[in-house]
Scaffold this active site. Structure first.
Site, PDB file in Angstrom:
ATOM      1  CG  ASN A 145      26.876  77.442  28.250  1.00  0.00           C
ATOM      2  OD1 ASN A 145      28.043  77.599  27.953  1.00  0.00           O
ATOM      3  ND2 ASN A 145      26.144  76.453  27.774  1.00  0.00           N
ATOM      4  CD  GLU A 195      28.103  70.571  33.362  1.00  0.00           C
ATOM      5  OE1 GLU A 195      28.674  71.664  33.368  1.00  0.00           O
ATOM      6  OE2 GLU A 195      28.699  69.491  33.109  1.00  0.00           O
TER       7      GLU A 195
HETATM    8  N1  0A1 Z   1      33.096  72.585  31.463  1.00  0.00           N
HETATM    9  C1  0A1 Z   1      32.359  71.416  31.098  1.00  0.00           C
HETATM   10  C2  0A1 Z   1      33.033  70.520  30.151  1.00  0.00           C
HETATM   11  C3  0A1 Z   1      33.186  70.958  28.768  1.00  0.00           C
HETATM   12  C4  0A1 Z   1      34.431  71.316  28.314  1.00  0.00           C
HETATM   13  C5  0A1 Z   1      34.647  71.637  26.996  1.00  0.00           C
HETATM   14  C6  0A1 Z   1      33.569  71.575  26.166  1.00  0.00           C
HETATM   15  O1  0A1 Z   1      33.752  71.845  24.847  1.00  0.00           O
HETATM   16  C7  0A1 Z   1      35.022  71.855  24.391  1.00  0.00           C
HETATM   17  C8  0A1 Z   1      32.322  71.228  26.603  1.00  0.00           C
HETATM   18  C9  0A1 Z   1      32.138  70.939  27.927  1.00  0.00           C
HETATM   19  C10 0A1 Z   1      32.169  70.569  32.335  1.00  0.00           C
HETATM   20  O2  0A1 Z   1      33.088  70.453  33.122  1.00  0.00           O
HETATM   21  O3  0A1 Z   1      31.122  69.983  32.472  1.00  0.00           O
HETATM   22 ZN    ZN Z   2      33.021  70.886  34.923  1.00  0.00          ZN
END
Ligand code: 0A1
Ligand code: ZN
Length: 850
Positions: A258, A291
């Site tokens: 986020n 992240e």
């Molecule tokens: N984008 C995050 C991974 C992530 C994907 C889905 C989530 O909830 C359904 C939570 C985190 C990453 O790649 O770290």
């Molecule tokens: Zn990621």
């Protein structure tokens, strides 16, 4: 089955959004069971859109009121959202909704974890917070006001006004709703700051519960290293005044990027020497980096739609792999990544869940956060870099950021910047994104009069829904060695683009020994006829560290397969070659620890299945144990010397050098215990002042069946540390004898601390059960039944984690009729359950489909 699911979404059906958003204002009046969310969203017609259908996503929301340009309206509430007649001109839509965070057990949207409020919006969780065009190609600046008496109130962007019972936040960077975040709770901060390359000061804060404040220092250092690294390596600077990270105990995944407010599973950020292992420290460093790196690869440049997920994930994984290599060892990192890819991604790619890195359809997008999208996605970026060179890669990335900053883009846009920056045609290369399956590359050699010819042939087996496979562009890095061990041709990248192709090397004095697919230059399976002598030769002489390791691995695999299939005894030649390599003090201890790891049971099962036979999990388990015994027996002196001379003294540090030595001594310890008993491990357990040493010793003792007292002592010592207790739960199941594994797991589910609604705890027990291959596949079917029972229990509460864990069953078609019947029975029992979640039903449906 999934093909016919009416809820299927297709890439080919993409259409641009009817309306775009210029600005979002949200007010949260937080209350555990009745949070009010007030929204004011400024819309404008999208000139690119064909329709003016005004639809907002919304799920599980109680609509209190809605207004269009200040006038009360009654939207039509439809499945999955609302519809309204909207003008073909800019307007403001406002709504007030009520939601119930306390009863949100799915951990998606706004929920509560240990008394704090937190959010998870990727992929489609924002629609559980308010009505909104919840799709990544709608990007907008967000202003957020939080009203609550919780002492800490956080959202994305920069802090604004705050006072008694409220705080405001503004995020100037347009973002999709999936990057929205809010946190409110009784938290304390570990604070630091970072000065960016252009001299801006950024306040860094890691927010945790008070009891965890001593576990933040490492994560904070990792964050600062990541920020510096992205400036130095990619020229990317951070773009807000603050960067906040929050640790939460209940989280479905590792962490979430986020904007300006990363939310982490506490297991992916909290660490102290006493509570976290070397592996935890390394993982934390990598996830913090991952992240953080998303700030540019994902947030500033985002995905047009969820089919493009690998655009941000493959690239960001590749970047975190580069970072870990730079911080630690490139050779060891490459080996670890290849092991993960083979264990998890090849497994996925060779079973019923195989899908392209960019899928063409899905029922539930949460089911596509897979090793294929992430790890194979990262391999594709690595291949691109290998093909265009370091300079071409950097030029392409500069162009990518320059051209697409603030946009939501596609794989085609990504490939286009490479084509333009390097002049290369990537038409065929693009197949890596849409063709599923692991290519096999077969090697044939020819030698005549100083000319050595390598002929490479590629084929990719069919995968669900894709039977006709086309040739891929495969970079095959090759070096040639003289029979005396010298390298005569240094690494050169051959580009295999045809189904079959020959590459000649001229002017050689003697027939060389080839070292093929150096550095694991492509995510393929190499099929090469090689004698054990050649493998031992490469293990001794290869200058490429990956292939040196690989040669040892090939030897071990060949020996194990001969033990399993032909009843051969352990191969003394392999053991002696291994002994020479692990005793070689010129080699990095971390690398030598990897040499001592045998191919896993699941990998062997797949190899046997591919050779047209039916794998027997018990026989595989026993062969590995027998080989481990034989190694311990024959290399006892070498291992004891390694154990004694590589002990780390002085205060604990998680840095790579010390961690490598501990990895080596603990690998030696585990082998030595097989022939010499548990005394060394007991002493190590007693003296350990850090978790790496303590848990390694405990694991050895439990495996020997001598760990009862230590298990009890461990529980007493760590009862109040959730993350450590996850290890305690997992270790007992993972180290259990196969026939006992399901029983132990079952017993642990009755432990008062088995908080099954916490995904980490659920995974500790059932992830360990699935990972105990022979135990899970015990012919009684007890493991299958237990897992299925618990998945059915979890599904109504947390579909995401349930669906993910059904993958334990995905290899079922490899096995004998008895096991197949048992697993099919469990899968059908799950599939036929009334009210099963969309997530789980998609996964199980795919596993049952032909
Ligand atoms: N984008 C995050 C991974 C992530 C994907 C889905 C989530 O909830 C359904 C939570 C985190 C990453 O790649 O770290
Ligand atoms: Zn990621």
């Amino acid at each position: 089955m999934t093909q016919h699911d009416p809820r299927t979404v297709y890439l080919k059906d993409y259409t641009p959004p009817a309306y775009l958003v210029d600005e979002v204002r949200l007010t949260f009046r937080l209350a555990p069971h009745a949070t009010r969310v007030l929204s004011e969203i400024r819309f404008r017609p999208n000139p690119e859109a064909a329709s003016r259908d005004f639809f907002l996503h919304g799920e599980g929301l109680k609509l209190i009121s809605a207004q269009l340009d200040g006038a009360k309206v009654e939207p039509e509430l439809v499945e999955g959202g609302l519809r309204l007649d909207a003008p073909d001109a800019p307007f403001t839509f406002a709504a007030e909704v009520e939601i119930d965070p306390e009863n949100n057990t799915a951990l998606e949207g706004l929920y509560r974890s240990s008394g704090m409020y937190c959010t998870q919006c990727e992929a489609e969780g924002f629609r559980k917070i308010t009505y909104y065009p919840d799709r990544p190609d709608v990007m907008a600046p967000f202003h957020v006001r939080i009203e609550s008496d919780a002492p800490v109130l956080l959202s994305n962007g920069n802090p604004g006004e705050r006072g008694e019972g409220f705080a405001e936040w503004s995020d100037p960077w347009p973002k999709p709703a999936y990057l929205f975040a809010l946190v409110a709770g009784d938290l304390v901060a570990h604070s630091d700051s970072f000065t960016t390359m252009s001299g801006r000061e950024v306040a860094l804060k890691l927010w945790v519960r008070e009891a965890d404040i001593g576990k933040c220092a490492f994560g904070m250092e990792a964050l600062k290293k990541s920020m510096r690294w992205d400036e130095e390596t990619y020229g990317r600077e951070y773009d807000l005044d603050v960067f906040n990270i929050v640790a939460v105990d209940d989280f479905n995944m590792g962490a979430m990027e986020n904007k300006g407010l990363n939310i982490f599973n506490s297991s992916a950020v909290l660490a102290s020497p006493e509570t976290a292992t070397d592996a935890d420290f390394e993982r934390i460093e990598a996830i913090i980096a991952h992240e953080y790196f998303h700030n540019w690869t994902g947030n500033r440049v985002t995905c047009r739609d969820w089919f493009q997920l690998c655009l941000k994930e493959g690239l960001t994984v590749f970047r975190d792999q580069q970072f870990t290599g730079d911080m630690r060892s490139h050779a060891v990192k490459r080996i670890d990544d290849a092991m993960l890819l083979r264990a998890a991604q090849f497994r996925e790619d060779n079973g019923p869940l195989a899908h392209p890195v960019r899928p063409e359809s899905f029922v539930e997008i949460n089911n596509f956060y897979t090793v294929t999208v992430y790890e194979k996605g990262a391999e594709i970026v690595g291949m691109l870099k290998r093909l265009v060179g370091d300079e071409g890669y950097r030029k392409a990335l500069d162009l990518y950021f320059e051209r697409h900053d603030g946009q939501a883009v596609t794989i085609e846009d990504w490939l286009k910047v490479f084509e333009e920056a390097t002049g290369r045609d990537l038409g065929q290369f693009a197949r890596w994104y849409h063709q599923a399956g692991t290519p096999r590359v077969h090697v044939a050699e020819d030698w005549s009069e100083g000319r050595y010819t390598l002929t490479l042939r590629q084929e990719t087996p069919p995968t669900p829904g894709q039977s006709d496979k086309q040739p891929m562009v495969i970079p095959v890095a090759v070096g040639l060695l003289n029979p005396n061990g010298d390298e005569v041709v240094p690494t050169r990248v051959l580009e295999l683009t045809e189904k079959e192709q020959s590459f000649a090397f001229e002017g050689l004095a003697a027939r060389p020994v080839p070292s093929i697919l150096r550095g694991f230059s492509a995510p393929v399976i190499l099929r090469q006829v090689q004698t054990d002598e050649t493998r031992a030769f490469l293990l001794a002489h290869d200058t490429d560290p990956f292939n040196k390791w690989e040669a040892g691995r090939d030897l071990a695999r060949a020996g194990l397969l001969a033990m399993i299939e032909k009843g051969d005894g352990p191969d003394a030649g392999y053991i002696d070659a291994l002994g020479r390599a692990v005793a070689d003090e010129s080699l990095d201890p971390a690398f030598r620890a990897r040499l001592l790891a045998l191919p896993g049971e699941d990998e062997l099962a797949q190899a046997i299945f591919e050779a047209g036979q039916t794998p027997d999990p018990t026989a595989i388990f026993e062969a590995r144990e027998a080989l481990r015994h034989a190694i311990a027996d024959r290399l006892g002196d070498v291992l004891a010397r390694l154990y004694d001379t590589h002990q780390v003294t002085g205060p604990y540090s998680p840095e790579a050098g010390d961690a490598g030595r501990r990895a080596l001594t603990n690998a030696a310890l585990s082998l030595l215990s097989l022939t010499q008993g548990g005394d060394r491990a007991r002493a190590q357990y007693r003296e350990a002042d850090n978790m790496t040493q303590q848990i390694a010793a405990l694991g050895v003792l439990v495996k020997l069946g001598e760990g009862a007292a230590e298990l009890k002592a461990f529980e007493d010592q760590w009862r109040h540390e959730r993350l450590v207790m996850n290890k305690w739960f997992g270790l007992q199941v993972g180290a259990a004898k196969p026939e006992a594994a399901a029983g132990i797991a079952e017993e642990l589910t009755r432990h008062p601390d088995f908080d099954w609604k916490n995904p980490n705890r659920f995974r500790a027990v059932f992830g360990a059960l699935a990972g105990n291959t022979a135990g899970f596949h015990d012919a009684s079917g007890a493991g299958y039944r237990l897992l299925a029972d618990w998945l059915l229990k979890l599904d109504p509460l947390n579909p995401q984690t349930t669906a993910r864990m059904t993958q334990a069953f995905s290899t079922w078609k490899r096995y004998d009729e008895g096991r197949k019947r048992l697993i099919r029975g469990e899968l059908e029992r799950i599939f036929e359950t009334q009210g099963l979640s969309r997530d789980t039903s998609e996964m199980v449906g795919r596993m049952l489909a032909d």
